[in-house]
Design a protein around this motif. Structure first.
Motif, mmCIF file in Angstrom:
data_model
loop_
_atom_site.group_PDB
_atom_site.id
_atom_site.type_symbol
_atom_site.label_atom_id
_atom_site.label_comp_id
_atom_site.label_asym_id
_atom_site.label_seq_id
_atom_site.Cartn_x
_atom_site.Cartn_y
_atom_site.Cartn_z
ATOM 1 N N ARG A 154 -12.254 -3.499 -1.911
ATOM 2 C CA ARG A 154 -11.168 -3.020 -2.759
ATOM 3 C C ARG A 154 -10.288 -4.135 -3.291
ATOM 4 N NH1 ARG A 154 -7.213 1.602 -0.594
ATOM 5 N NH2 ARG A 154 -5.600 0.145 -1.222
ATOM 6 N N ASP A 195 -2.653 5.428 -0.092
ATOM 7 C CA ASP A 195 -3.650 4.408 0.287
ATOM 8 C C ASP A 195 -3.867 4.445 1.801
ATOM 9 O OD1 ASP A 195 -3.834 3.432 -2.306
ATOM 10 O OD2 ASP A 195 -2.263 1.930 -2.001
ATOM 11 N N TYR A 222 0.843 -1.203 0.000
ATOM 12 C CA TYR A 222 0.000 0.000 0.000
ATOM 13 C C TYR A 222 0.877 1.252 0.000
ATOM 14 C CZ TYR A 222 -4.479 -2.323 0.802
ATOM 15 O OH TYR A 222 -5.614 -3.071 0.677
ATOM 16 N N ASN A 280 -5.721 7.450 2.987
ATOM 17 C CA ASN A 280 -7.167 7.324 2.743
ATOM 18 C C ASN A 280 -7.827 6.459 3.809
ATOM 19 O OD1 ASN A 280 -7.046 8.891 0.490
ATOM 20 N ND2 ASN A 280 -6.922 7.155 -0.948
#
Ligand code: ASP
Length: 588
Positions: A419, A341, A337, A344
């Motif tokens: 995701r 990422d 990540y 977020n």
């Protein structure tokens, strides 16, 4: 071509029926023009009905000239001969793809305005437009398949309950309030001005009364009405498969439900191996941060307090000292990540009420973490070990009260699972969640409220604490969860009127209030009530899952919008002032 009456034209076959084995026979098909292709000289069109599509070819010149006027959604009758198609013209995607009808006569039964959206294409159409013209929307094969599946499910349900000794009994729609935690829809009485019926939030009280009446096993496929804020999987009126069983235990209710679910899964050629797993509510919250966990996602929440209990990392230590905990989830392969990422995810965690998120991973050159400096490498390594994070994984940690860490991580778990495509649509994970708390504390009203409904029995082992410590009492309530959706919920009921009175009192209802609202029911309990219990299945949700639809609106013929409006019928609407006067209702 003018519109003509149907006359004696009778359908010989549906549009989904003919195959090469029928070549040479004369047929009459009736249906809607789906699509027209004029190749100059020959004209083709597809005829559609609920059963399928059949290609019609018009070779006769005069007939082709007339057929040029056909438009999509015109209603026609076609008389002709079944012809086997040339090899290279076969359409393997259609069950009727081996044949076509050579038209001898075409009768136009009705013309049609150009529809506001095409029926013969899958172009995106706004849901409002679809709902306004629901009769056209319902012509689409996908929705027709959904309604057919729903019909099959209802039929299977009725067969199953009949085979198992259940009676379908109808209960009133105009009745008295049945509390299920939502607002009632009220219907004014003209005959008794100022008095109201309530539409049932469920048939709960009536099905219990049927047990008192000795009906032993009851079920009903029934509409329920709840005036609540709508979400994607809610409708103000929805359908339950409601059931109640005398002398029931949890095991008996589960043993009735599980084979039924297996039969419903059979409708989509799937299995539902049972018995299903059972999990106490407290474990579901601690492990998945949800009382309806989606088991497909993996990524269990783990307590990672231990490494931080004595660490210098004051934020986490403070949370633990304050009675909270540090909890984490491991994202498999999440070490890749990016900073963005993780930012977020941290933002999402903050919106859910967390102060922040700490991440940690085993990098190539050693451990890395947003709390590396504050906590030190040993502690972070210990945390990765405690959470069982492997190299390549990402550990996300949140600190605070148990209710907060589980809520935040439970939500993150789901958004990460979406995701990362961890929610395999071909997997079906059933789970019974049991031992729900009996009550929840309403801080604004400073009182206890029921979690399920006020007729749910407490666990026998907990009942002694009802008055001294109601918050710790667990209920004999259970939910059936499928892939993160609550598809059924029920309980073993209170059959002792003394206990029922006590529960009403604990819920803050005075004896008078309880008498006014449920007097008839408490009276009935006094006349030899058998121990009993039951459950209700959300039929819309189950069919939506079977049909692989995201929204229950896709499996309801005439649903309402998220604003509780029927866009097709235009309801709700104002009414004639005379009607209001008769009901003695003033709107201002
Ligand atoms: N009446 C309950 C409900 O609608 C179901 C049950 O307890 O049987 O959720």
């Amino acid at each position: 071509m003018n519109v003509e009456p149907l006359g004696s034209l009778a359908r010989t076959h549906t549009c989904g029926q003919l195959t090469a084995a029928d070549a040479g026979i004369s047929v009459v098909l009736l249906g809607w023009v789906h699509r027209v292709r004029d190749l100059g000289g020959v004209l083709f069109f597809d005829l559609r009905d609920r059963y399928g599509l059949t290609q019609v070819v018009v070779r006769d010149e005069a007939l082709a000239e007339a057929a040029k006027r056909l438009r999509p959604e015109f209603v026609v009758g076609v008389t002709g001969r079944v012809d086997q198609r040339e090899k290279d013209a076969v359409n393997p995607k259609l069950p009727t793809g081996e044949i076509e009808i050579e038209a001898r006569a075409i009768r136009l039964l009705n013309d049609a305005k150009t529809p506001p959206f095409p029926i013969n294409e899958d172009t995106p159409v706004s849901e409002d437009l679809r709902l306004k013209y629901r009769y056209l929307d319902l012509r689409k094969p996908r929705l027709q398949q959904n309604l057919i599946l729903r019909h099959r499910a209802a039929l299977e349900i009725r067969r199953y309950f009949d085979e198992n000794g259940f009676l379908e009994v109808e209960t009133p729609i105009l009745t008295k309030s049945t509390p299920e935690g939502a607002r009632d829809y009220l219907v004014p009485s003209r005959v008794h001005p100022g008095e109201f019926f309530a539409l049932p939030q469920s048939p709960q009280i009536f099905k219990q009364i049927l047990m008192i009446s000795g009906m032993d096993r009851y079920f009903q496929i029934v509409k329920c009405f709840r005036d609540e804020d709508l979400r994607a999987d809610r409708q103000p009126e929805f359908t339950q498969v409601d059931l109640e069983i005398s002398f029931a235990t949890e095991d008996l209710v589960f043993a009735i439900l599980e084979p039924l679910m297996a039969r419903l899964m059979g409708l989509i050629a799937r299995d539902a191996p049972h018995p299903f797993r059972r999990m106490p509510y407290a474990e579901a919250i601690a492990t998945y941060g949800s009382d309806k966990p989606d088991l497909r996602a993996g990524m269990e929440l783990r307590d990672v307090s231990e490494p931080f209990r004595t660490s210098n990392f004051s934020v986490f230590r403070g949370a633990i000292d304050g009675g909270g905990e540090v909890r984490g989830i491991v994202v498999p392969g999440g070490a890749k990540y990016s900073r963005k990422d993780i930012d977020n995810l941290t933002e999402e965690a903050k919106q859910l009420g967390a102060a922040g998120l700490v991440w940690a991973r085993q990098g190539e050159g050693g451990v890395q973490s947003s709390a590396l400096k504050a906590a030190g490498e040993d502690i972070i390594r210990h945390a990765l070990h405690t959470a069982r994070a492997a190299a390549g994984d990402l550990l996300l940690l949140a600190a605070g009260p148990h209710a907060l860490t589980t809520r935040v991580l439970g939500q993150l778990r789901l958004s990460i699972a979406k995701r990362e495509n961890l929610l395999d649509p071909s997997r079906f994970e059933f789970l019974w969640v049991v031992d729900f708390p009996m009550f929840e504390w309403l801080e604004d009203q400073k009182r206890w409220e029921f979690m399920h409904h006020p007729f749910t029995a407490p666990l026998e082992s907990d009942a002694a604490r009802l008055e001294s410590d109601p918050g710790s009492v667990r209920a004999r309530a259970y939910d059936l969860v499928l892939n993160g959706s609550e598809i059924a919920g029920g309980s073993i009921r209170i059959h002792d009127q003394r206990l029922q009175r006590l529960i009403f009192r604990l819920l803050g209802m005075s004896d008078e209030e309880a008498k006014a609202r449920f007097g008839f029911f408490v009276d009935a309990l006094e006349f030899g009530t058998p121990p009993h219990g039951g459950i209700a299945i959300g039929l819309d949700r189950v069919v939506a899952i079977l049909a692989a639809e995201q929204s229950i609106r896709e499996v309801i013929a005439f649903p309402k919008t998220a604003q509780a409006v029927d866009l097709m019928a235009g309801a709700p609407s104002t009414v004639d002032p005379r009607q209001l006067r008769e009901l003695r209702i003033r709107t201002e």
